[in-house]
Design a protein around this motif. Structure first.
Motif: not given
Length: 379
Positions: A277-290, A294-299, A312-316
């Motif tokens: 849950g925390k991991a998803m929260e922070y990777i989404q914040k990274a995506i919101n900023i930049q 592509p790497k953030y979407h991979i993660l 959901e993984a496939l869409r990312s």
């Protein structure tokens, strides 16, 4: 390596553009579309890919460099006033005592490493003493060549951008001229030429103030501090010291809340701790900023994948490919998802696409081999 003959470097035009474009600030400042803090060889590839996209044809690294050189010249021609201001900023950056970091943050190191707390000789000391020495000795014929070298080197730096390490080649010259300044002080005192002594002291003092109270570049100190804490967090992460890594990444974010890389790294720590849950929260914040990295979407896709949220993984992964269609990792992961879903033909297609992008992809080859074995065994 460009594998083409060029007189100096295949990235000269790229560096020229970095120092001369509408967003340039006089230091190394990558364009908005560039992936954050990318290593030099990958930067060249990123510029090549962007130039190819703009011209709608595939370019070599050398051709890309020429393109970006022309773009830099175009900026200068169309924005002469802005360019003159930029050159003035570069000049002030060169003569500033502030050590603008790239990989190692000297100011950060002074706070955390005892050795750097010692009263070491810095640019803020030798630059004003050296400049004073030049003023006191320029009429002497035997130093003219050194002075010519210094200012020709300065002009070459102004053509590109200023980093602290780019001042190293002239540090030895400043040391020589600093010695001349100190000798001048000594000679005036010994000969009791008080007026000349105080005039020399005043000149040197003014130069010292100009160098050490020149704050150009310090406005980005929060970003540099964030980078330093982020690098420290990465070091802790690699050693398996996850508690300290979390602390460092949080300090990085506290220093610069728009630093996407720290959010992504924090997400990775939570991921390895199993806190999805925390991991998803922070990777989404990274995506919101930049979002265009592509790497953030991979993660993000990997987080979904590990939780068996396959669509959901496939869409990312598809999101990652929308920003860079040459991502081998994305095709391999999409193929794995289709294999897990039993959609073998689609999986094979993704693996073949990965091999088109990178014929030496070991992962794609081994997975295609696995599919062939499955087919031959009738599974």
């Amino acid at each position: 390596m460009s594998k083409q003959f060029v007189p100096v470097t295949a990235s000269g035009g790229i560096n020229f553009y970095i120092g001369n474009n509408p967003d340039a600030d006089g230091t190394f400042h990558a364009p908005r579309w560039m992936e954050p803090r990318t290593a030099s060889p990958v930067q060249g590839e990123g510029f090549r890919r962007e130039a190819s996209r703009r011209l709608n044809k595939e370019l070599t690294l050398v051709q890309s460099s020429r393109y970006w050189f022309c773009q830099g010249l175009k900026f200068i021609k169309e924005n002469p006033g802005q360019w003159i201001k930029l050159q003035l900023r570069k000049f002030l950056l060169f003569w500033s005592s502030y050590e603008r970091p790239t990989n190692i943050n000297y100011a950060f190191a002074r706070k955390h490493i005892r050795f750097f707390k010692l009263p070491l000789v810095t640019f803020g000391l030798i630059a004003p003493l050296g400049l004073a020495g030049i003023l006191f000795s320029y009429q002497k014929r035997h130093v003219l060549l050194m002075i010519l070298y210094l200012f020709s080197y300065l002009l070459s730096i102004l053509s590109f951008f200023v980093l602290s390490e780019y001042r190293y080649p002239v540090a030895s010259l400043f040391t020589v001229f600093s010695g001349w300044t100190l000798y001048t002080f000594y000679a005036h005192l010994k000969q009791k030429k008080n007026r000349k002594f105080f005039s020399t002291l005043l000149t040197t003092g003014l130069l010292f103030c100009l160098v050490n109270f020149n704050t150009t570049g310090k406005e980005k100190n929060a970003l540099y501090t964030a980078n330093a804490y982020n690098d420290l967090g990465v070091a802790y992460y690699k050693k398996g010291m996850y508690g300290k890594a979390l602390e460092s990444f949080k300090k990085s974010i506290s220093s610069n809340q728009a630093f996407s890389e720290a959010y992504a790294n924090l997400s990775q720590v939570y991921r390895i701790l199993g806190l999805y849950g925390k991991a998803m929260e922070y990777i989404q914040k990274a995506i919101n900023i930049q979002e265009n990295y592509p790497k953030y979407h991979i993660l993000k896709g990997e987080l979904y994948h590990e939780q068996r949220l396959l669509e959901e993984a496939l869409r990312s992964y598809q999101d990652a490919l929308s920003f860079n269609p040459d991502l081998v990792d994305a095709y391999n992961r999409m193929g794995l998802i289709r294999m897990q879903q039993g959609r073998i033909d689609e999986a094979r297609g993704y693996f073949k696409k990965a091999l088109e992008m990178n014929p030496s992809s070991h992962e794609a080859k081994s997975l295609l081999k696995k599919i062939s074995q499955m087919k031959s065994s009738g599974n």
